[in-house]
Motif scaffolding. Structure first.
Motif, PDB file in Angstrom:
ATOM      1  N   GLN A  12       0.845  -1.181   0.000  1.00  0.00           N
ATOM      2  CA  GLN A  12       0.000   0.000   0.000  1.00  0.00           C
ATOM      3  C   GLN A  12       0.882   1.233   0.000  1.00  0.00           C
ATOM      4  OE1 GLN A  12      -2.339   0.390   3.668  1.00  0.00           O
ATOM      5  NE2 GLN A  12      -1.238  -1.358   4.462  1.00  0.00           N
ATOM      6  N   LYS A  13       0.275   2.394   0.059  1.00  0.00           N
ATOM      7  CA  LYS A  13       1.022   3.649   0.106  1.00  0.00           C
ATOM      8  C   LYS A  13       1.248   4.015   1.567  1.00  0.00           C
ATOM      9  CE  LYS A  13       0.665   8.438  -1.424  1.00  0.00           C
ATOM     10  NZ  LYS A  13      -0.207   9.369  -2.175  1.00  0.00           N
ATOM     11  N   TRP A  14       2.522   4.173   1.928  1.00  0.00           N
ATOM     12  CA  TRP A  14       2.910   4.500   3.300  1.00  0.00           C
ATOM     13  C   TRP A  14       3.490   5.908   3.348  1.00  0.00           C
ATOM     14  CZ3 TRP A  14       1.511   1.218   7.041  1.00  0.00           C
ATOM     15  CH2 TRP A  14       1.288  -0.111   6.709  1.00  0.00           C
ATOM     16  N   ILE A  15       3.327   6.554   4.471  1.00  0.00           N
ATOM     17  CA  ILE A  15       3.933   7.866   4.724  1.00  0.00           C
ATOM     18  C   ILE A  15       4.749   7.751   6.004  1.00  0.00           C
ATOM     19  CG2 ILE A  15       3.499  10.295   5.253  1.00  0.00           C
ATOM     20  CD1 ILE A  15       0.863   9.982   3.656  1.00  0.00           C
ATOM     21  N   ALA A  16       6.011   8.182   5.937  1.00  0.00           N
ATOM     22  CA  ALA A  16       6.879   8.155   7.120  1.00  0.00           C
ATOM     23  C   ALA A  16       6.418   9.242   8.082  1.00  0.00           C
ATOM     24  CB  ALA A  16       8.327   8.360   6.718  1.00  0.00           C
ATOM     25  N   ALA A  17       5.962   8.823   9.271  1.00  0.00           N
ATOM     26  CA  ALA A  17       5.369   9.763  10.223  1.00  0.00           C
ATOM     27  C   ALA A  17       6.328  10.173  11.344  1.00  0.00           C
ATOM     28  CB  ALA A  17       4.111   9.153  10.833  1.00  0.00           C
ATOM     29  N   HIS A  18       7.261   9.306  11.693  1.00  0.00           N
ATOM     30  CA  HIS A  18       8.165   9.604  12.812  1.00  0.00           C
ATOM     31  C   HIS A  18       9.464   8.835  12.621  1.00  0.00           C
ATOM     32  CE1 HIS A  18       9.452  10.538  16.876  1.00  0.00           C
ATOM     33  NE2 HIS A  18       9.789   9.271  17.011  1.00  0.00           N
ATOM     34  N   PHE A  19      10.555   9.468  13.007  1.00  0.00           N
ATOM     35  CA  PHE A  19      11.875   8.858  12.893  1.00  0.00           C
ATOM     36  C   PHE A  19      12.531   8.800  14.262  1.00  0.00           C
ATOM     37  CE2 PHE A  19      11.029  11.126   8.931  1.00  0.00           C
ATOM     38  CZ  PHE A  19      11.242  10.135   7.989  1.00  0.00           C
ATOM     39  N   ASP A  20      13.177   7.675  14.573  1.00  0.00           N
ATOM     40  CA  ASP A  20      14.050   7.556  15.744  1.00  0.00           C
ATOM     41  C   ASP A  20      15.475   7.583  15.226  1.00  0.00           C
ATOM     42  OD1 ASP A  20      11.849   7.302  17.377  1.00  0.00           O
ATOM     43  OD2 ASP A  20      11.985   5.124  17.536  1.00  0.00           O
ATOM     44  N   GLU A  29       6.175  -3.956  14.114  1.00  0.00           N
ATOM     45  CA  GLU A  29       4.730  -3.860  14.363  1.00  0.00           C
ATOM     46  C   GLU A  29       4.042  -3.609  13.028  1.00  0.00           C
ATOM     47  OE1 GLU A  29       3.682  -0.918  17.314  1.00  0.00           O
ATOM     48  OE2 GLU A  29       5.525  -1.315  18.410  1.00  0.00           O
ATOM     49  N   LEU A  30       2.916  -4.280  12.831  1.00  0.00           N
ATOM     50  CA  LEU A  30       2.165  -4.087  11.601  1.00  0.00           C
ATOM     51  C   LEU A  30       0.680  -4.127  11.903  1.00  0.00           C
ATOM     52  CD1 LEU A  30       2.093  -3.779   8.500  1.00  0.00           C
ATOM     53  CD2 LEU A  30       2.144  -6.278   8.358  1.00  0.00           C
ATOM     54  N   GLY A  31       0.003  -3.030  11.617  1.00  0.00           N
ATOM     55  CA  GLY A  31      -1.453  -2.952  11.729  1.00  0.00           C
ATOM     56  C   GLY A  31      -2.026  -2.650  10.360  1.00  0.00           C
ATOM     57  N   LYS A  32      -3.331  -2.471  10.289  1.00  0.00           N
ATOM     58  CA  LYS A  32      -3.962  -2.207   8.999  1.00  0.00           C
ATOM     59  C   LYS A  32      -3.527  -0.873   8.414  1.00  0.00           C
ATOM     60  CE  LYS A  32      -8.038  -5.000   9.658  1.00  0.00           C
ATOM     61  NZ  LYS A  32      -9.492  -5.042   9.726  1.00  0.00           N
ATOM     62  N   ARG A  33      -3.310   0.124   9.253  1.00  0.00           N
ATOM     63  CA  ARG A  33      -2.967   1.465   8.778  1.00  0.00           C
ATOM     64  C   ARG A  33      -1.701   2.031   9.398  1.00  0.00           C
ATOM     65  NH1 ARG A  33      -5.244   1.488   4.325  1.00  0.00           N
ATOM     66  NH2 ARG A  33      -7.486   1.414   4.254  1.00  0.00           N
ATOM     67  N   ALA A  80      14.707   3.621  13.780  1.00  0.00           N
ATOM     68  CA  ALA A  80      13.372   3.110  13.468  1.00  0.00           C
ATOM     69  C   ALA A  80      12.555   4.196  12.781  1.00  0.00           C
ATOM     70  CB  ALA A  80      12.676   2.662  14.756  1.00  0.00           C
ATOM     71  N   VAL A  81      11.504   3.734  12.100  1.00  0.00           N
ATOM     72  CA  VAL A  81      10.586   4.640  11.403  1.00  0.00           C
ATOM     73  C   VAL A  81       9.163   4.156  11.672  1.00  0.00           C
ATOM     74  CG1 VAL A  81       9.865   5.588   9.171  1.00  0.00           C
ATOM     75  CG2 VAL A  81      12.277   5.061   9.567  1.00  0.00           C
ATOM     76  N   GLU A  82       8.284   5.091  11.996  1.00  0.00           N
ATOM     77  CA  GLU A  82       6.866   4.781  12.101  1.00  0.00           C
ATOM     78  C   GLU A  82       6.192   5.205  10.805  1.00  0.00           C
ATOM     79  OE1 GLU A  82       5.025   6.379  15.600  1.00  0.00           O
ATOM     80  OE2 GLU A  82       6.592   5.566  16.894  1.00  0.00           O
ATOM     81  N   LEU A  83       5.369   4.308  10.269  1.00  0.00           N
ATOM     82  CA  LEU A  83       4.694   4.549   8.997  1.00  0.00           C
ATOM     83  C   LEU A  83       3.192   4.537   9.202  1.00  0.00           C
ATOM     84  CD1 LEU A  83       6.825   1.972   7.013  1.00  0.00           C
ATOM     85  CD2 LEU A  83       7.061   4.442   6.864  1.00  0.00           C
ATOM     86  N   VAL A  84       2.493   5.366   8.434  1.00  0.00           N
ATOM     87  CA  VAL A  84       1.032   5.354   8.440  1.00  0.00           C
ATOM     88  C   VAL A  84       0.551   5.251   6.997  1.00  0.00           C
ATOM     89  CG1 VAL A  84       0.756   6.654  10.579  1.00  0.00           C
ATOM     90  CG2 VAL A  84       0.869   7.880   8.422  1.00  0.00           C
ATOM     91  N   SER A  85      -0.624   4.684   6.848  1.00  0.00           N
ATOM     92  CA  SER A  85      -1.241   4.572   5.531  1.00  0.00           C
ATOM     93  C   SER A  85      -2.606   5.230   5.609  1.00  0.00           C
ATOM     94  CB  SER A  85      -1.375   3.103   5.148  1.00  0.00           C
ATOM     95  OG  SER A  85      -2.024   2.994   3.909  1.00  0.00           O
ATOM     96  N   LEU A  86      -2.883   6.083   4.659  1.00  0.00           N
ATOM     97  CA  LEU A  86      -4.164   6.798   4.664  1.00  0.00           C
ATOM     98  C   LEU A  86      -5.149   6.176   3.717  1.00  0.00           C
ATOM     99  CD1 LEU A  86      -2.653  10.376   4.630  1.00  0.00           C
ATOM    100  CD2 LEU A  86      -3.359   9.048   6.599  1.00  0.00           C
TER     101      LEU A  86
END
Length: 144
Positions: free
Chosen positions: A47-55, A120-124, A138-144
Motif C-alpha cells: 500500500q502507500k505509506w507515509i513516514a510519520a516519525h523517525f528515531d 509492528e504491523l497494523g492495517k494502517r 526506526a521509522v513509524e509509517l502510516v497509511s491513509l
C-alpha cells in the motif's frame, strides 16, 4: 412559581452531579485494547505509506535530523516494486523489494540496499527497525 424554579434547578444539579460521578478518574477503565497486529505478508504491506516519525541514532548530525523531520516521504509497495518520493527534497527512488519473514529489503535501481525489520504491523500503521542506516534506528509509517 418560585418552588417550580427550585425544583428544576435542583434536578439539573442532581443530573450534573450524577454525570460527574459516573466518570472515573482512573483512566485504565477508558482504554480498549484492540489487537491489530497482522501477520507480516506482502498483501498487508502493499500500500502507500507515509513516514510519520523517525528515531535517530546518537551519531546522527543535526542537519540530517532536520532534513528527516521536514521531509514528507511517501513509499508505495506493489507487486515486488517500490517507489519512494520525498516531497520536501523532491528526491525519488525506485526499485524492487523482497519480504522474508519480518525482514524487508529494498534495492534501488542504482543498487543501493535498504534493510528493515518490521516490528509492528497494523492495517494502517507500521513500525520498522532500520538495519543499515547510520542515522536511523526506526521509522513509524502510516497509511491513509
Amino acid at each position: 412559581m418560585r418552588n417550580l424554579v427550585k425544583v428544576v434547578v435542583s434536578a439539573c444539579l442532581l443530573a450534573v452531579t450524577a454525570g460527574f460521578q459516573s466518570c472515573s478518574a482512573d483512566s485504565s477503565n477508558n482504554i480498549i485494547e484492540i489487537s491489530s497486529n497482522l501477520e507480516i505478508k506482502n498483501n498487508y504491506i502493499e500500500q502507500k505509506w507515509i513516514a510519520a516519525h523517525f528515531d535517530f541514532t546518537p551519531d546522527c548530525d543535526r542537519n540530517a535530523k532536520t532534513a528527516y523531520q521536514k521531509s514528507i516521504i511517501e513509499i508505495v509497495l506493489k507487486d515486488g516494486q517500490y517507489a519512494a518520493h520525498d516531497k520536501y527534497s523532491m528526491t525519488s527512488s525506485q526499485g524492487t523489494y523482497t519480504l522474508e519473514g519480518s525482514r524487508l529489503t529494498m534495492t534501488s535501481e542504482q543498487g543501493k540496499v535498504h534493510q528493515y525489520k518490521i516490528t509492528e504491523l497494523g492495517k494502517r500503521e507500521a513500525r520498522v527497525e532500520v538495519l543499515n542506516d547510520p542515522n536511523l534506528l526506526a521509522v513509524e509509517l502510516v497509511s491513509l
